[in-house]
Design a protein around this motif. Structure first.
Motif, short mmCIF file in Angstrom:
data_model
loop_
_atom_site.label_atom_id
_atom_site.label_comp_id
_atom_site.label_asym_id
_atom_site.label_seq_id
_atom_site.Cartn_x
_atom_site.Cartn_y
_atom_site.Cartn_z
N UNK A 103 4.92 5.83 -4.84
CA UNK A 103 5.62 5.77 -6.14
C UNK A 103 4.60 5.68 -7.26
N UNK A 104 3.76 6.66 -7.36
CA UNK A 104 2.72 6.65 -8.40
C UNK A 104 3.34 6.91 -9.77
N UNK A 105 2.85 6.13 -10.74
CA UNK A 105 3.29 6.29 -12.12
C UNK A 105 2.18 6.83 -12.99
N UNK A 106 2.19 6.39 -14.23
CA UNK A 106 1.19 6.86 -15.20
C UNK A 106 0.39 5.66 -15.71
N UNK B 217 0.84 -1.20 0.00
CA UNK B 217 0.00 0.00 0.00
C UNK B 217 0.87 1.25 0.00
N UNK B 218 1.92 1.24 0.82
CA UNK B 218 2.81 2.42 0.90
C UNK B 218 3.52 2.67 -0.42
N UNK B 219 4.09 1.62 -1.03
CA UNK B 219 4.84 1.81 -2.27
C UNK B 219 3.94 2.23 -3.42
N UNK B 220 2.73 1.69 -3.47
CA UNK B 220 1.81 2.07 -4.54
C UNK B 220 1.38 3.52 -4.42
#
Length: 365
Positions: free
Chosen positions: A322-325, A316-319
């Motif tokens: 570190x949001x992408x596109x 949950x923390x990494x998602x």
């Protein structure tokens, strides 16, 4: 002096007999009627303010309605029922209000997690990892497996240690050693979770070198957090077992260790199981110790002793961090993982209740 008593059939309808059981008492539906009137008054007040140009404030309306209700029901009860009953109704209103206030964050959290988590609560989420996935798609299977492996291993480590420690403190512990153990358990209960992660990381760095992050290190970090909770909850449950049961077993010639196994533990098994489930729920959502001790990965890892291992809290923390596109895909996976974690905790509590009911001592003939 003679007192004349009028028979009931000769009494005038103009002077009815007062029922002492209902005299000086508000009707049963009075609190609900006062609550409805308070809501109407508060809604009307805020409606007038909204009509004048201000935004309708739902939170303010409920707060004002609660204050109006408490004041009104207390005054009515004091006039009709007296000061003692008025105080009772006032305290009841405060306790009920505190309960509803405490339920608001829980209900709001549940609704938010369910509404956002259902967007990715699908078969792909539970059957795929994030290996070679960028953007949309992927799942949290590797995080679910890692969470179950590390939490299960932590439970296997902490439950025997915690239960044996509590048995020693209740049944055998006397003197300085018992007081020292109790003091250390109290200290361990309050340590920050990140300290447990640093301890596990430093411990395994001695054997495997610095920079090593494994699933077993994360399990040890969680076990450090679980042990004091298991000790405290089990100790309290064991102390609740009546001494008469122990003395009856001793009178029959049963040794002490067998009395503990056959009498004390079965009697307190329901409370001990509840305490163990509370300790698991305490650590299953920890992020900081696992981030330090176990790290994170995008691939599956079934081996606790080799390589980094992902967990649901860290996922949950990494998602989220570190949001992408597109960013919506990462947020949807984070919410779905949070919902999965909540469901796992609920399932564990349900299993604990069933186990406690099944193993609880049966009374009667």
């Amino acid at each position: 002096m003679t007192t004349t008593v009028t028979p009931p059939e000769m009494r005038s309808p103009a002077s009815p007999v007062t029922n002492s059981l209902t005299a000086g008492k508000l009707p049963n539906g009075a609190p609900w009627m006062v609550l409805g009137a308070s809501l109407l008054v508060s809604a009307g007040l805020f409606g007038v303010l909204a009509f004048a140009g201000a935004e309708f404030n739902w939170v303010g309306m409920l707060v004002v309605a609660a204050l109006v209700y408490v004041i009104t029901i207390t005054l009515l009860s004091r006039i009709v029922e007296g000061p003692r009953k008025a105080t009772d109704r006032f305290v009841t209103a405060l306790v009920t209000g505190a309960f509803l206030l405490a339920m608001i964050p829980l209900v709001s959290l549940s609704i938010t997690v369910v509404s956002f988590g259902l967007a990715r609560f699908d078969a792909e989420f539970f059957s795929y990892s994030m290996r070679n996935v960028t953007g949309e798609g992927g799942g949290a299977l590797h995080a679910i497996v890692g969470t179950l492996l590390m939490t299960g291993t932590a439970a296997l480590i902490s439950i025997p240690i915690g239960l044996m420690t509590s048995i020693y403190l209740v049944e055998y512990g006397r003197g300085r050693l018992a007081r020292g153990i109790t003091f250390l358990v109290d200290v361990m209960t309050g340590i920050p979770s990140i300290v447990a992660g640093l301890f596990a990381y430093a411990l395994f760095a001695i054997f495997w070198g610095p920079g090593t992050r494994t699933g077993i290190a994360g399990a040890v970090a969680l076990a450090v957090l679980m042990i004091p909770v298991v000790v405290r909850s089990s100790e309290e449950m064991l102390r609740l077992v009546p001494n008469e049961l122990r003395e009856a077993a001793y009178a029959l010639g049963v040794p002490k260790w067998l009395t503990i196994v056959k009498v004390v533990l079965p009697t307190s098994i329901a409370g001990i199981t509840t305490g163990i489930m509370l300790s698991i729920a305490r650590v299953i959502g920890e992020t900081a110790p696992l981030l330090i001790a176990a790290g994170f990965t995008q691939s599956m890892n079934y081996n606790l002793f080799d390589g980094r291992m992902q967990s649901l809290p860290v996922f949950v923390y990494t998602q989220y961090a570190n949001q992408g596109n597109p960013p919506e895909a990462y947020l949807d996976r984070a919410w779905a993982a949070a919902l999965t974690l909540i469901l796992i905790v609920m399932a564990l509590n349900l299993i604990a209740r069933l186990v406690a009911r099944f193993f609880a001592p049966k009374y009667g003939r």
